[in-house]
Enzyme design. Structure first.
Site, short mmCIF file in Angstrom:
data_model
loop_
_atom_site.label_atom_id
_atom_site.label_comp_id
_atom_site.label_asym_id
_atom_site.label_seq_id
_atom_site.Cartn_x
_atom_site.Cartn_y
_atom_site.Cartn_z
N LYS A 189 0.81 -1.22 0.00
CA LYS A 189 0.00 0.00 0.00
C LYS A 189 0.84 1.27 0.00
CE LYS A 189 -4.49 -1.42 1.73
NZ LYS A 189 -5.60 -1.08 2.63
N LYS B 116 -4.13 -10.89 -6.47
CA LYS B 116 -5.29 -11.07 -5.60
C LYS B 116 -6.47 -10.24 -6.10
CE LYS B 116 -5.69 -8.94 -1.69
NZ LYS B 116 -5.54 -8.35 -0.36
N LYS C 196 -10.86 -5.04 -4.09
CA LYS C 196 -11.88 -4.03 -4.36
C LYS C 196 -11.28 -2.72 -4.81
CE LYS C 196 -12.20 -3.87 0.65
NZ LYS C 196 -12.97 -4.40 1.75
P1 TYM Z 1 -10.13 -6.38 4.12
O1 TYM Z 1 -11.18 -5.35 4.36
O2 TYM Z 1 -9.06 -6.08 3.13
O3 TYM Z 1 -10.81 -7.73 3.69
C1 TYM Z 1 -11.84 -8.31 4.46
C2 TYM Z 1 -11.72 -9.82 4.49
O4 TYM Z 1 -11.79 -10.36 3.17
C3 TYM Z 1 -10.67 -11.20 2.93
N1 TYM Z 1 -10.29 -11.09 1.52
C4 TYM Z 1 -10.17 -12.12 0.68
N2 TYM Z 1 -10.34 -13.45 0.84
C5 TYM Z 1 -10.13 -14.24 -0.23
N3 TYM Z 1 -9.76 -13.78 -1.45
C6 TYM Z 1 -9.57 -12.45 -1.66
N4 TYM Z 1 -9.22 -11.99 -2.86
C7 TYM Z 1 -9.77 -11.55 -0.56
N5 TYM Z 1 -9.69 -10.22 -0.42
C8 TYM Z 1 -10.00 -9.95 0.85
C9 TYM Z 1 -9.58 -10.65 3.85
O5 TYM Z 1 -8.59 -11.62 4.11
C10 TYM Z 1 -10.37 -10.28 5.08
O6 TYM Z 1 -10.60 -11.43 5.89
N6 TYM Z 1 -7.01 -5.93 8.06
C11 TYM Z 1 -8.30 -6.45 7.62
C12 TYM Z 1 -9.47 -5.91 8.38
C13 TYM Z 1 -9.40 -6.04 9.87
C14 TYM Z 1 -9.60 -7.23 10.63
C15 TYM Z 1 -9.50 -6.84 12.00
C16 TYM Z 1 -9.84 -8.56 10.28
C17 TYM Z 1 -9.20 -5.03 10.76
N7 TYM Z 1 -9.27 -5.51 12.06
C18 TYM Z 1 -9.66 -7.78 13.02
C19 TYM Z 1 -9.99 -9.50 11.31
C20 TYM Z 1 -9.90 -9.11 12.67
C21 TYM Z 1 -8.49 -6.09 6.15
O7 TYM Z 1 -7.90 -5.15 5.64
O8 TYM Z 1 -9.46 -6.81 5.51
#
Ligand code: TYM
Length: 327
Positions: free
Chosen positions: A111, A192, A195
């Site tokens: 990022k 990957k 969004k």
């Molecule tokens: P974020 O918002 O990027 O994504 C949310 C969840 O979706 C999963 N994910 C995917 N799984 C499979 N294939 C993909 N292409 C894909 N893209 C996204 C992510 O692994 C995630 O589970 N840091 C985290 C948010 C967060 C969080 C937390 C998660 C903040 N605090 C506490 C768990 C517990 C994030 O940026 O997810």
């Protein structure tokens, strides 16, 4: 009952990657575990956000959770910013985190790559994520593959705190799906699905119209072969489509390989698109109903109250151990 917690950033359209890797697990797990799911709006502001857009995307994501099947009677659904304990424990965790640990995080590297000015929030983001998890004494954290490094750090920080100040936090474990823990871009099987991809053809949003979904799958990259077999090394795109198809149809990858033996990519992609539309259409209808009902605010307020009760107790415990004078 074991406790589960996870979060998703309101930083744009939810993709089927988020659905497959994360939300789908949440919906299954809420029946078995004491579950906490949140919209991590405080994480979203680690990159610049337009206030009106952030508000809209936050509410939209909360509605998506419900539309996908999160039941507020079973699970606690809330906005991170409505539970101030996250910011406080986040700071406490930041003071325990080493620069070197944060510098190693691949999400930070991705990022921040090529950016001229990098916000400090983006750098300390993993410490806040650790706080998110530890506040709820979470046993399991359902996430996609891309979060393993953050989870490892969370475990390290929990152990570090416990070692230094006495047993305080549960050391959590990540929980990953067997199929679909890393869904790839529809245009590049080595990237990957994200969004924030500048090309919307690379991802399917949960709110894409059926015809858009059909078009995106028909234009999805494949290879020059014609065999529909799962082979991640040599056929990454076809393998990715097989994973998506498996999740949305409930069939195993083996069953799908058999079903499409001797057939070309055309029919395969067309029927895959229909399987996805079949699952997403009812979600989209529910989504529109929830947005129109005007009940979201009240529900989220109740969620924040329930979450705060748990988070505040843990925070008090941690503050006491660390040496703060409690009121
Ligand atoms: P974020 O918002 O990027 O994504 C949310 C969840 O979706 C999963 N994910 C995917 N799984 C499979 N294939 C993909 N292409 C894909 N893209 C996204 C992510 O692994 C995630 O589970 N840091 C985290 C948010 C967060 C969080 C937390 C998660 C903040 N605090 C506490 C768990 C517990 C994030 O940026 O997810």
């Amino acid at each position: 009952k074991k406790r589960v917690l996870s979060g998703i950033q309101p930083s744009g359209l939810m993709t089927i990657g988020n659905y497959i890797g994360a939300i789908r697990q949440f919906v299954d797990m809420q029946h078995e575990y004491d579950s906490y799911f949140m919209v991590v709006d405080m994480h979203a502001i680690t990159v610049p956000q337009d206030p009106e857009k952030l508000r809209e995307q936050t509410e939209s994501l909360a509605a998506v959770y419900l539309a996908c099947g999160i039941d507020p009677e079973k699970a606690t659904l809330f906005l991170q910013s409505q539970v101030p304990a996250h910011a406080m424990l986040g700071w406490m965790m930041t003071t325990l985190t080493y620069m070197g640990e944060l510098e190693r995080m691949t999400q930070f590297k991705d990022k921040s790559a090529g950016k001229e000015s990098i916000g400090t929030g983006l750098f300390v983001y993993p410490s806040l994520m650790a706080a998110d998890i530890l506040l709820y004494d979470s046993d399991l954290v359902p996430v996609g593959d891309d979060q393993t490094q953050h989870l490892e750090l969370t475990r390290d920080l929990a152990n570090r705190f416990n070692g230094r100040f006495g047993d305080t936090f549960v050391v959590p474990e990540g929980h990953y799906t067997e199929v679909g823990a890393r869904i790839m871009s529809l245009l590049d099987g080595t990237k990957k699905m994200s969004k924030s991809d500048p090309n919307p053809g690379a991802f399917i949003s949960l709110l894409d119209e059926p015809d858009v979904i059909r078009k995106k799958f028909s234009r999805a990259t494949t290879d020059s072969g014609r065999e529909i077999v799962f082979d991640r090394a040599n056929k990454p795109e076809v393998s990715n489509l097989l994973e998506i198809y498996s999740v949305f149809s409930g069939k195993t990858i083996k069953e799908l390989e058999k079903q499409y033996e001797g057939q070309g990519y055309g029919a395969f992609k067309k029927e895959l698109a229909e399987a996805v539309v079949e699952v997403l259409e009812p979600i989209q209808t529910r989504y529109r109903d929830i947005r129109a009902s005007g009940e979201l605010q009240t529900m989220l307020k109740r969620g924040a109250e329930k979450a705060s009760a748990v988070a505040d107790a843990t925070l008090r415990r941690a503050m006491e151990r660390m040496g703060f004078v409690l009121p």
